[in-house]
Structures are given as structure tokens and as C-alpha cells.
Design a protein around this motif. Structure first.
Motif, PDB file in Angstrom:
ATOM      1  N   ASP A   1       0.740  -1.027   0.660  1.00  0.00           N
ATOM      2  CA  ASP A   1       0.113  -0.257  -0.154  1.00  0.00           C
ATOM      3  C   ASP A   1       1.334   1.237  -0.088  1.00  0.00           C
ATOM      4  OD1 ASP A   1      -2.633  -0.873   0.124  1.00  0.00           O
ATOM      5  OD2 ASP A   1      -2.001  -1.790   1.714  1.00  0.00           O
ATOM      6  N   TYR A   2       0.425   2.033  -0.451  1.00  0.00           N
ATOM      7  CA  TYR A   2       2.022   3.634  -1.153  1.00  0.00           C
ATOM      8  C   TYR A   2       0.469   4.609  -0.826  1.00  0.00           C
ATOM      9  CZ  TYR A   2       0.643   2.889  -5.842  1.00  0.00           C
ATOM     10  OH  TYR A   2       0.186   3.167  -6.929  1.00  0.00           O
ATOM     11  N   TYR A   3       1.147   5.895  -1.434  1.00  0.00           N
ATOM     12  CA  TYR A   3       0.430   6.830  -0.658  1.00  0.00           C
ATOM     13  C   TYR A   3       1.090   8.571  -1.090  1.00  0.00           C
ATOM     14  CZ  TYR A   3       3.081   8.110   3.347  1.00  0.00           C
ATOM     15  OH  TYR A   3       3.764   8.261   4.368  1.00  0.00           O
TER      16      TYR A   3
ATOM     17  N   MET B   1      -4.317  10.294  -1.122  1.00  0.00           N
ATOM     18  CA  MET B   1      -3.774   9.903  -2.360  1.00  0.00           C
ATOM     19  C   MET B   1      -3.141   8.520  -2.161  1.00  0.00           C
ATOM     20  SD  MET B   1      -1.737  12.425  -5.388  1.00  0.00           S
ATOM     21  CE  MET B   1      -1.120  11.718  -6.196  1.00  0.00           C
ATOM     22  N   LYS B   2      -3.947   7.543  -2.185  1.00  0.00           N
ATOM     23  CA  LYS B   2      -3.077   5.874  -2.454  1.00  0.00           C
ATOM     24  C   LYS B   2      -3.505   5.159  -3.131  1.00  0.00           C
ATOM     25  CE  LYS B   2      -5.150   6.186   2.246  1.00  0.00           C
ATOM     26  NZ  LYS B   2      -6.332   6.422   3.048  1.00  0.00           N
ATOM     27  N   GLY B   3      -2.087   4.047  -3.250  1.00  0.00           N
ATOM     28  CA  GLY B   3      -2.235   2.706  -4.328  1.00  0.00           C
ATOM     29  C   GLY B   3      -2.534   1.674  -3.989  1.00  0.00           C
ATOM     30  N   ARG B   4      -2.004   0.707  -4.187  1.00  0.00           N
ATOM     31  CA  ARG B   4      -1.915  -0.798  -4.057  1.00  0.00           C
ATOM     32  C   ARG B   4      -1.194  -1.517  -4.844  1.00  0.00           C
ATOM     33  NH1 ARG B   4      -6.117  -4.078  -0.931  1.00  0.00           N
ATOM     34  NH2 ARG B   4      -5.565  -2.812   1.095  1.00  0.00           N
ATOM     35  N   ILE B   5      -0.201  -2.527  -4.371  1.00  0.00           N
ATOM     36  CA  ILE B   5       0.143  -2.966  -5.593  1.00  0.00           C
ATOM     37  C   ILE B   5       0.138  -3.983  -5.422  1.00  0.00           C
ATOM     38  CG2 ILE B   5       2.463  -3.069  -6.775  1.00  0.00           C
ATOM     39  CD1 ILE B   5       3.454  -1.158  -6.788  1.00  0.00           C
TER      40      ILE B   5
END
Ligand SMILES: [Cu+2]
Length: 102
Positions: free
Chosen positions: A85-87, A94-98
Motif C-alpha cells: 500500500d502506498y500513498y 492519494m492512495k494506491g496498491r500493488i
């Protein structure tokens, strides 16, 4: 002709060796990662392209911190399976997931 061979040969060898890995592109526009969730495999590269007029980051707590200047790109190669999980440090919404598969 020999100039072509000199350039083409190493390129062919390199691309054959890296056939397994891919680059996955994430666009940043209007203070959002798009797509927000991506699936990767170990060895893949995630590349963020910042299309906004301000600086962003792709930051994993206790992990990497990629600076993404205005209209520039940054990338990271994933080397572990699991969920990342990154931001963005400047815009915590603002968040994203790989999701990295082995
Ligand atoms: Cu940001």
C-alpha cells in the motif's frame, strides 16, 4: 550495416533475458493514482507518470519513497511478493496498491 548490428545485438540479448518482466504504468492526474490498484509479478517495474502541475510521491511506510516531480516519471522494481500500500506524502488521500505475485 555493421553499425546496426552493433546496436541491435546487445538490445536483442537484453530483451530476451528480460522477457519475463513487465513495466506497469500508473498515471497521476488530478491528485489521483490511476489505476489505483495494479497487479505485478516479482521483477516487474512500476512506473508512475506525474501529469499534474505539482510534486507527488509514491511512498510505502517503512519502504521506498519515490519522488515524482512535475511532468516527470519515477519507477521501482518490485522484488517481494505481497501487498504494497502506498500513498503520496503531500496528499495523504492519494492512495494506491500493488499486489505482487511470486
Ligand atoms: Cu501528491
Amino acid at each position: 550495416m555493421w553499425q546496426f548490428l552493433l546496436i541491435a545485438m546487445p538490445t536483442l540479448i537484453l530483451s530476451a533475458g528480460m522477457a519475463q518482466s513487465a513495466t506497469i504504468e500508473v498515471t497521476i492526474e488530478k491528485t489521483a493514482f490511476s489505476p489505483t490498484e495494479i497487479a505485478a509479478k516479482i521483477g516487474d517495474t512500476v512506473r508512475w507518470v506525474n501529469k499534474d502541475a505539482f510534486v507527488h510521491t509514491a511512498t510505502v511506510k517503512g519502504g521506498w519513497d519515490i519522488q515524482l516531480p512535475v511532468k516527470k516519471a519515477g519507477s521501482v522494481t518490485v522484488d517481494k511478493a505481497g501487498t504494497l500500500d502506498y500513498y503520496c506524502r503531500f496528499h495523504p488521500n492519494m492512495k494506491g496498491r500493488i499486489t505482487v505475485a511470486p
